[in-house]
Design a protein around this motif. Structure first.
Motif, short mmCIF file in Angstrom:
data_model
loop_
_atom_site.label_atom_id
_atom_site.label_comp_id
_atom_site.label_asym_id
_atom_site.label_seq_id
_atom_site.Cartn_x
_atom_site.Cartn_y
_atom_site.Cartn_z
N VAL A 266 -89.04 10.07 -63.23
CA VAL A 266 -87.91 10.05 -64.19
C VAL A 266 -87.44 11.45 -64.57
CG1 VAL A 266 -87.45 9.62 -66.65
CG2 VAL A 266 -88.03 7.72 -65.15
N PRO A 267 -88.31 12.39 -64.90
CA PRO A 267 -87.82 13.72 -65.28
C PRO A 267 -87.01 14.38 -64.16
CG PRO A 267 -90.13 13.48 -65.89
CD PRO A 267 -89.79 12.29 -65.05
N VAL A 268 -87.39 14.15 -62.91
CA VAL A 268 -86.64 14.73 -61.79
C VAL A 268 -85.25 14.11 -61.71
CG1 VAL A 268 -86.62 15.09 -59.28
CG2 VAL A 268 -88.81 15.05 -60.51
N MET A 269 -85.18 12.79 -61.86
CA MET A 269 -83.88 12.11 -61.76
C MET A 269 -83.00 12.46 -62.97
SD MET A 269 -84.83 8.44 -59.97
CE MET A 269 -86.24 7.92 -60.92
N ARG A 270 -83.63 12.66 -64.11
CA ARG A 270 -82.85 13.01 -65.32
C ARG A 270 -82.11 14.33 -65.16
NH1 ARG A 270 -85.09 11.88 -71.35
NH2 ARG A 270 -83.22 13.07 -71.82
N GLU A 271 -82.70 15.23 -64.38
CA GLU A 271 -82.03 16.54 -64.18
C GLU A 271 -80.65 16.37 -63.58
OE1 GLU A 271 -84.48 19.25 -61.97
OE2 GLU A 271 -86.10 19.05 -63.43
N ARG A 272 -80.50 15.37 -62.69
CA ARG A 272 -79.18 15.13 -62.06
C ARG A 272 -78.38 14.08 -62.81
NH1 ARG A 272 -78.53 16.86 -56.68
NH2 ARG A 272 -80.42 17.82 -55.86
N LEU B 64 -95.05 -6.42 -64.59
CA LEU B 64 -94.18 -5.46 -63.90
C LEU B 64 -92.72 -5.73 -64.24
CD1 LEU B 64 -93.74 -3.22 -61.74
CD2 LEU B 64 -93.64 -5.06 -60.03
N MET B 65 -92.35 -6.99 -64.27
CA MET B 65 -90.96 -7.35 -64.56
C MET B 65 -90.59 -6.95 -65.99
SD MET B 65 -91.34 -10.65 -62.19
CE MET B 65 -90.60 -11.88 -63.16
N ASN B 66 -91.50 -7.16 -66.92
CA ASN B 66 -91.26 -6.77 -68.31
C ASN B 66 -91.15 -5.24 -68.41
OD1 ASN B 66 -92.04 -5.95 -71.11
ND2 ASN B 66 -92.04 -8.16 -71.41
N ALA B 67 -92.06 -4.55 -67.75
CA ALA B 67 -92.07 -3.08 -67.83
C ALA B 67 -90.82 -2.49 -67.16
CB ALA B 67 -93.33 -2.53 -67.18
N THR B 68 -90.33 -3.14 -66.11
CA THR B 68 -89.12 -2.64 -65.45
C THR B 68 -87.94 -2.72 -66.41
OG1 THR B 68 -89.97 -3.42 -63.33
CG2 THR B 68 -87.64 -2.88 -63.42
N ARG B 69 -87.89 -3.82 -67.18
CA ARG B 69 -86.80 -3.91 -68.16
C ARG B 69 -86.98 -2.85 -69.24
NH1 ARG B 69 -84.34 -9.56 -69.95
NH2 ARG B 69 -83.87 -9.50 -67.74
N ALA B 70 -88.20 -2.54 -69.61
CA ALA B 70 -88.44 -1.48 -70.60
C ALA B 70 -87.95 -0.14 -70.05
CB ALA B 70 -89.92 -1.40 -70.95
N LEU B 71 -88.18 0.12 -68.76
CA LEU B 71 -87.66 1.35 -68.12
C LEU B 71 -86.14 1.38 -68.23
CD1 LEU B 71 -89.87 1.44 -64.90
CD2 LEU B 71 -89.73 3.28 -66.59
N ARG C 34 -84.27 -0.11 -70.48
CA ARG C 34 -83.87 0.13 -71.87
C ARG C 34 -84.00 1.62 -72.22
NH1 ARG C 34 -81.00 -3.82 -73.53
NH2 ARG C 34 -81.20 -2.97 -75.62
N ALA C 35 -85.01 2.25 -71.66
CA ALA C 35 -85.29 3.64 -72.04
C ALA C 35 -84.38 4.64 -71.33
CB ALA C 35 -86.75 3.97 -71.75
N TYR C 36 -84.04 4.39 -70.07
CA TYR C 36 -83.44 5.48 -69.27
C TYR C 36 -82.04 5.20 -68.72
CZ TYR C 36 -88.11 7.23 -69.72
OH TYR C 36 -89.30 7.67 -70.25
N SER C 37 -81.51 4.00 -68.92
CA SER C 37 -80.17 3.72 -68.38
C SER C 37 -79.14 4.68 -68.95
CB SER C 37 -79.77 2.27 -68.67
OG SER C 37 -80.59 1.40 -67.92
N LEU D 79 -81.01 3.71 -63.58
CA LEU D 79 -80.97 2.26 -63.72
C LEU D 79 -82.23 1.66 -63.11
CD1 LEU D 79 -77.23 1.70 -62.69
CD2 LEU D 79 -78.19 2.49 -64.87
N ALA D 80 -82.79 0.67 -63.79
CA ALA D 80 -84.05 0.08 -63.31
C ALA D 80 -83.90 -1.43 -63.20
CB ALA D 80 -85.18 0.42 -64.28
N ASN D 81 -84.25 -1.97 -62.05
CA ASN D 81 -84.15 -3.40 -61.81
C ASN D 81 -85.33 -3.88 -60.98
OD1 ASN D 81 -81.29 -4.13 -62.81
ND2 ASN D 81 -80.90 -2.34 -61.52
N CYS D 82 -85.58 -5.17 -61.08
CA CYS D 82 -86.70 -5.76 -60.33
C CYS D 82 -86.18 -6.88 -59.44
CB CYS D 82 -87.72 -6.32 -61.32
SG CYS D 82 -89.13 -7.11 -60.54
N VAL D 83 -86.62 -6.86 -58.19
CA VAL D 83 -86.28 -7.94 -57.25
C VAL D 83 -87.50 -8.86 -57.14
CG1 VAL D 83 -85.79 -8.47 -54.84
CG2 VAL D 83 -84.61 -6.58 -55.96
N MET D 84 -87.27 -10.16 -57.29
CA MET D 84 -88.35 -11.15 -57.19
C MET D 84 -88.21 -11.94 -55.89
SD MET D 84 -88.44 -13.09 -60.83
CE MET D 84 -86.69 -13.16 -61.08
N PRO D 85 -88.95 -11.59 -54.87
CA PRO D 85 -88.85 -12.37 -53.63
C PRO D 85 -89.58 -13.70 -53.78
CG PRO D 85 -89.83 -10.19 -53.25
CD PRO D 85 -89.85 -10.44 -54.72
N GLY D 86 -89.06 -14.70 -53.06
CA GLY D 86 -89.84 -15.91 -52.84
C GLY D 86 -90.63 -15.70 -51.55
#
Ligand SMILES: NC(=O)c1ccc[n+]([C@@H]2O[C@H](COP(=O)([O-])OP(=O)(O)OC[C@H]3O[C@@H](n4cnc5c(N)ncnc54)[C@H](OP(=O)(O)O)[C@@H]3O)[C@@H](O)[C@H]2O)c1
Length: 264
Positions: free
Chosen positions: A127-133, A163-170, A172-175, A180-187
């Motif tokens: 995250v800190p690296v991506m925040r720079e840009r 993991l899905m809950n934590a991805t949404r927390a990411l 909320r924190a960094y968007s 942007l943080a999203n989770c893909v749920m494969p079947g």
């Protein structure tokens, strides 16, 4: 549609097989630089060599993402190779298929280490690296098992739900910083490990691998009547990792041929 991927650099874990490998293939084809991570060196080297033809910028790093020291090593390897990190795709994951009745602290901790902590740790390290840009994409790979409680996959399902809950927390924190943080749920997806599972069950039951899949589809019907391919899941991951997904964040999206029946 321009995905806006060319000239960007991505880290992909679990990249030597299945969904992670399919994701790496598409990202590389689209012109991105990619760092592929997995434990097994030989299989990883084969994928890196194949993808690296055609003048593509492809590197490999043999590493166990369950090791807490791995995240910084991965970040540093990507920065050394490409000088930037635009996105992190965490596809490394595993299920031992252990039933709840066989509960042990150790196996649950292992499920969380590989499926949950590894992805969140790597995201937080980058995250800190991506925040720079002011631009970044985090895509985690959950599972429909994270939305359906099943004692046959209890630790795996719980780890993917976390993991899905934590991805949404990411998200909320960094968007607001452009990350942007999203989770893909494969079947059920025919990856190398799933095919190996079919083969071993078939041997055990004295039937064919096709019979095993047929029985699984009877037990857990899929609306489309078939399992998925790694490429079908990877295409959604690539969209979420791209510039095209500019207003999508905090989503847990199923790519499952119509497996889940409930509303999110
Ligand atoms: N296939 C499905 O039906 C399905 C369904 C729902 C969710 N998923 C999820 O999708 C993701 C990919 O699964 P898949 O079935 O497509 O792939 P797969 O065939 O199981 O391959 C897994 C990949 O992850 C790597 N990996 C596993 N553990 C690792 C670790 N500790 N550190 C680094 N790399 C590791 C493997 O390489 P090494 O073994 O060499 O490390 C391999 O490259 C997983 O998170 C899985 O839980 C899969």
């Amino acid at each position: 549609m321009d995905l806006g991927i060319a000239s960007r650099a991505y880290i992909i874990t679990g990249a030597s097989a299945g969904i992670g490998k399919a994701t790496a293939e598409i990202l590389a084809q689209e012109g991105a630089s990619v760092l592929l991570c997995a434990r097994g060196e030989e299989r990883l080297r084969g994928v890196v060599e194949t993808l690296g033809r055609a003048e593509r910028s492809v590197r490999g790093l043999a590493i166990d993402v369950a090791d807490p020291a791995s995240a910084e090593k991965i970040r540093d390897a990507a920065l050394e190779a490409f000088g930037r990190i635009d996105g992190v795709v965490s596809a490394a994951g595993m299920s031992t298929g252990e039933h709840l009745r066989d509960f042990s602290d150790e196996s649950w901790m292992q499920a969380y280490q590989v499926n949950t902590l590894s992805a969140i740790r790597l995201a937080m390290t980058c995250v800190p690296v991506m925040r720079e840009r002011g631009w970044g994409r985090i895509v985690t790979v959950g599972s429909t098992a994270g939305r359906t409680a099943d004692p046959r996959f209890a630790s795996y399902g719980a780890a993917k739900a976390a993991l899905m809950n934590a991805t949404r927390a990411l998200s909320r924190a960094y968007s607001k910083y452009g990350i942007l943080a999203n989770c893909v749920m494969p079947g059920l997806t025919k990856s190398e490990s799933v095919l190996a599972g079919y083969e071993s069950a078939a041997k055990h039951m004295g039937v064919t691998a096709d019979d095993v899949e047929h029985r699984m589809l009877q037990l857990e019907p899929i609306a489309m009547g078939r399992t998925g391919t790694p490429d079908e899941v990877a295409r959604m991951i690539v969209f979420l990792a791209s510039a095209a997904s500019s207003w999508t964040t905090g989503v847990n999206i199923q790519v499952d041929g119509g497996t889940l029946r409930d509303l999110p």
